[in-house]
Motif scaffolding. Structure first.
Motif, PDB file in Angstrom:
ATOM      1  N   GLN A 197       2.499 -86.548 -47.929  1.00  0.00           N
ATOM      2  CA  GLN A 197       1.844 -87.636 -46.987  1.00  0.00           C
ATOM      3  C   GLN A 197       2.935 -87.421 -45.676  1.00  0.00           C
ATOM      4  OE1 GLN A 197       0.869 -91.210 -47.812  1.00  0.00           O
ATOM      5  NE2 GLN A 197      -0.818 -91.392 -46.105  1.00  0.00           N
ATOM      6  N   GLU A 198       2.389 -87.346 -44.182  1.00  0.00           N
ATOM      7  CA  GLU A 198       3.228 -87.229 -42.911  1.00  0.00           C
ATOM      8  C   GLU A 198       4.749 -86.667 -43.136  1.00  0.00           C
ATOM      9  OE1 GLU A 198       4.119 -91.590 -42.591  1.00  0.00           O
ATOM     10  OE2 GLU A 198       2.021 -91.494 -41.279  1.00  0.00           O
ATOM     11  N   TRP A 199       4.999 -85.076 -44.073  1.00  0.00           N
ATOM     12  CA  TRP A 199       5.761 -84.841 -44.178  1.00  0.00           C
ATOM     13  C   TRP A 199       5.716 -84.033 -42.434  1.00  0.00           C
ATOM     14  CZ3 TRP A 199       4.899 -79.484 -42.309  1.00  0.00           C
ATOM     15  CH2 TRP A 199       3.279 -78.597 -41.699  1.00  0.00           C
ATOM     16  N   HIS A 200       5.361 -83.777 -41.846  1.00  0.00           N
ATOM     17  CA  HIS A 200       5.049 -83.424 -40.373  1.00  0.00           C
ATOM     18  C   HIS A 200       5.768 -84.350 -39.501  1.00  0.00           C
ATOM     19  CE1 HIS A 200       1.621 -85.796 -39.108  1.00  0.00           C
ATOM     20  NE2 HIS A 200       0.792 -85.523 -40.551  1.00  0.00           N
ATOM     21  N   ARG A 201       5.295 -85.301 -39.902  1.00  0.00           N
ATOM     22  CA  ARG A 201       6.185 -86.528 -38.965  1.00  0.00           C
ATOM     23  C   ARG A 201       7.769 -86.370 -38.884  1.00  0.00           C
ATOM     24  NH1 ARG A 201       3.544 -92.089 -38.752  1.00  0.00           N
ATOM     25  NH2 ARG A 201       4.441 -92.119 -36.515  1.00  0.00           N
ATOM     26  N   TYR A 202       8.459 -86.589 -40.501  1.00  0.00           N
ATOM     27  CA  TYR A 202      10.001 -86.742 -40.732  1.00  0.00           C
ATOM     28  C   TYR A 202      10.597 -86.053 -41.429  1.00  0.00           C
ATOM     29  CZ  TYR A 202       8.189 -91.464 -39.615  1.00  0.00           C
ATOM     30  OH  TYR A 202       7.650 -92.877 -39.257  1.00  0.00           O
ATOM     31  N   LYS A 203      11.346 -85.494 -40.212  1.00  0.00           N
ATOM     32  CA  LYS A 203      11.873 -83.909 -41.755  1.00  0.00           C
ATOM     33  C   LYS A 203      12.780 -83.987 -42.785  1.00  0.00           C
ATOM     34  CE  LYS A 203      15.132 -80.085 -40.108  1.00  0.00           C
ATOM     35  NZ  LYS A 203      16.338 -79.630 -39.488  1.00  0.00           N
ATOM     36  N   LYS A 204      13.006 -85.460 -43.196  1.00  0.00           N
ATOM     37  CA  LYS A 204      14.186 -85.823 -44.362  1.00  0.00           C
ATOM     38  C   LYS A 204      13.306 -85.584 -45.510  1.00  0.00           C
ATOM     39  CE  LYS A 204      13.386 -91.277 -43.285  1.00  0.00           C
ATOM     40  NZ  LYS A 204      14.284 -91.944 -42.599  1.00  0.00           N
ATOM     41  N   LEU A 205      12.011 -86.051 -44.995  1.00  0.00           N
ATOM     42  CA  LEU A 205      10.503 -86.015 -46.119  1.00  0.00           C
ATOM     43  C   LEU A 205      10.359 -84.556 -47.109  1.00  0.00           C
ATOM     44  CD1 LEU A 205       8.103 -88.257 -44.819  1.00  0.00           C
ATOM     45  CD2 LEU A 205       9.711 -88.980 -46.349  1.00  0.00           C
ATOM     46  N   GLY A 206      10.823 -83.648 -46.074  1.00  0.00           N
ATOM     47  CA  GLY A 206      10.648 -82.122 -46.849  1.00  0.00           C
ATOM     48  C   GLY A 206       8.374 -81.790 -47.562  1.00  0.00           C
ATOM     49  N   GLU A 207       7.886 -81.079 -47.810  1.00  0.00           N
ATOM     50  CA  GLU A 207       6.374 -81.054 -47.631  1.00  0.00           C
ATOM     51  C   GLU A 207       6.830 -81.058 -49.023  1.00  0.00           C
ATOM     52  OE1 GLU A 207       5.699 -76.764 -46.066  1.00  0.00           O
ATOM     53  OE2 GLU A 207       6.968 -76.863 -44.218  1.00  0.00           O
ATOM     54  N   ASN A 208       7.473 -81.204 -50.675  1.00  0.00           N
ATOM     55  CA  ASN A 208       7.014 -81.231 -51.873  1.00  0.00           C
ATOM     56  C   ASN A 208       6.712 -82.425 -51.688  1.00  0.00           C
ATOM     57  OD1 ASN A 208       8.279 -79.067 -52.589  1.00  0.00           O
ATOM     58  ND2 ASN A 208      10.301 -80.320 -52.817  1.00  0.00           N
ATOM     59  N   TRP A 209       4.941 -82.189 -52.789  1.00  0.00           N
ATOM     60  CA  TRP A 209       4.273 -83.456 -52.778  1.00  0.00           C
ATOM     61  C   TRP A 209       4.560 -84.228 -53.271  1.00  0.00           C
ATOM     62  CZ3 TRP A 209      -0.153 -85.137 -51.386  1.00  0.00           C
ATOM     63  CH2 TRP A 209      -0.547 -86.135 -51.725  1.00  0.00           C
ATOM     64  N   ARG A 210       4.166 -85.024 -53.234  1.00  0.00           N
ATOM     65  CA  ARG A 210       4.673 -86.617 -53.686  1.00  0.00           C
ATOM     66  C   ARG A 210       3.442 -87.547 -53.764  1.00  0.00           C
ATOM     67  NH1 ARG A 210       8.662 -84.597 -54.401  1.00  0.00           N
ATOM     68  NH2 ARG A 210      10.590 -84.905 -54.872  1.00  0.00           N
ATOM     69  N   LYS A 211       2.767 -88.308 -54.573  1.00  0.00           N
ATOM     70  CA  LYS A 211       1.588 -89.654 -55.114  1.00  0.00           C
ATOM     71  C   LYS A 211       1.890 -90.324 -53.768  1.00  0.00           C
ATOM     72  CE  LYS A 211      -1.774 -91.675 -57.994  1.00  0.00           C
ATOM     73  NZ  LYS A 211      -2.134 -90.990 -57.182  1.00  0.00           N
ATOM     74  N   ALA A 212       0.491 -91.131 -52.773  1.00  0.00           N
ATOM     75  CA  ALA A 212       0.352 -91.191 -51.618  1.00  0.00           C
ATOM     76  C   ALA A 212       0.664 -93.164 -52.656  1.00  0.00           C
ATOM     77  CB  ALA A 212      -0.651 -91.165 -50.916  1.00  0.00           C
ATOM     78  N   ARG A 213       1.230 -93.712 -52.579  1.00  0.00           N
ATOM     79  CA  ARG A 213       1.220 -95.454 -53.287  1.00  0.00           C
ATOM     80  C   ARG A 213       0.149 -96.051 -51.878  1.00  0.00           C
ATOM     81  NH1 ARG A 213       4.541 -92.315 -56.213  1.00  0.00           N
ATOM     82  NH2 ARG A 213       3.699 -91.970 -58.430  1.00  0.00           N
ATOM     83  N   GLY A 214       0.763 -96.627 -50.416  1.00  0.00           N
ATOM     84  CA  GLY A 214       0.532 -96.706 -50.022  1.00  0.00           C
ATOM     85  C   GLY A 214      -0.602 -97.989 -50.349  1.00  0.00           C
ATOM     86  N   LYS A 215      -0.089 -99.000 -50.573  1.00  0.00           N
ATOM     87  CA  LYS A 215      -2.144-100.341 -50.350  1.00  0.00           C
ATOM     88  C   LYS A 215      -2.437-100.078 -49.565  1.00  0.00           C
ATOM     89  CE  LYS A 215      -3.525-104.909 -50.171  1.00  0.00           C
ATOM     90  NZ  LYS A 215      -2.483-106.115 -49.914  1.00  0.00           N
ATOM     91  N   LEU A 216      -2.425 -99.363 -47.866  1.00  0.00           N
ATOM     92  CA  LEU A 216      -3.827 -98.989 -46.653  1.00  0.00           C
ATOM     93  C   LEU A 216      -4.050 -97.437 -46.596  1.00  0.00           C
ATOM     94  CD1 LEU A 216      -3.330-101.642 -44.527  1.00  0.00           C
ATOM     95  CD2 LEU A 216      -4.886-101.554 -46.550  1.00  0.00           C
ATOM     96  N   SER A 217      -3.066 -96.412 -47.532  1.00  0.00           N
ATOM     97  CA  SER A 217      -2.741 -94.863 -47.561  1.00  0.00           C
ATOM     98  C   SER A 217      -4.534 -94.705 -47.182  1.00  0.00           C
ATOM     99  CB  SER A 217      -2.069 -94.646 -48.426  1.00  0.00           C
ATOM    100  OG  SER A 217      -2.036 -93.503 -48.017  1.00  0.00           O
ATOM    101  N   LYS A 218      -4.708 -93.998 -46.398  1.00  0.00           N
ATOM    102  CA  LYS A 218      -5.544 -92.959 -45.621  1.00  0.00           C
ATOM    103  C   LYS A 218      -5.524 -92.514 -46.357  1.00  0.00           C
ATOM    104  CE  LYS A 218      -6.656 -95.930 -42.199  1.00  0.00           C
ATOM    105  NZ  LYS A 218      -4.821 -96.574 -42.239  1.00  0.00           N
TER     106      LYS A 218
END
Length: 108
Positions: A9-30
């Motif tokens: 999620q939001e891999w395109h916004r922040y370079k440090k995140l990378g493209e590898n999949w991580r499960k979205a865990r936010g309370k309000l995550s779309k």
């Protein structure tokens, strides 16, 4: 049907995140709530067919072999050999020659 590329999620916004999949865990995550127009999330429905599960992309079953006796036990129609990393050069050359005679595909 091809699987989509599952990206973080939001891999395109922040370079440090990378493209590898991580499960979205936010309370309000779309993405976690499967909201429309959000990237695909890996689910059980994307699994590969049972007939091809665990096979090498060439279509053969991948079998690790470490000596000539194990190589002779392979079925050339359905199995392909992968020579172990601890096998030396002399034995490897002998195994490759034997595999060619038996018509067995070697993957490495």
């Amino acid at each position: 049907m091809r699987k989509p590329k599952f990206r973080r999620q939001e891999w395109h916004r922040y370079k440090k995140l990378g493209e590898n999949w991580r499960k979205a865990r936010g309370k309000l995550s779309k993405a976690r709530r499967y909201q429309a127009r959000k990237p695909a999330i890996p689910t059980i429905g994307y699994c590969s067919p049972r007939a091809t599960k665990g096979l090498h992309p060439s279509g053969y079953q991948d079998v690790l072999v470490c000596n000539l006796k194990e190589l002779e036990n392979l079925d050339p129609a359905t199995q392909a050999g992968r020579i172990g990393s601890t096998v030396g050069l002399r034995k490897r050359e002998a195994m490759l020659k034997k595999a060619k005679d038996l018509g067995i595909k070697i993957l490495n």
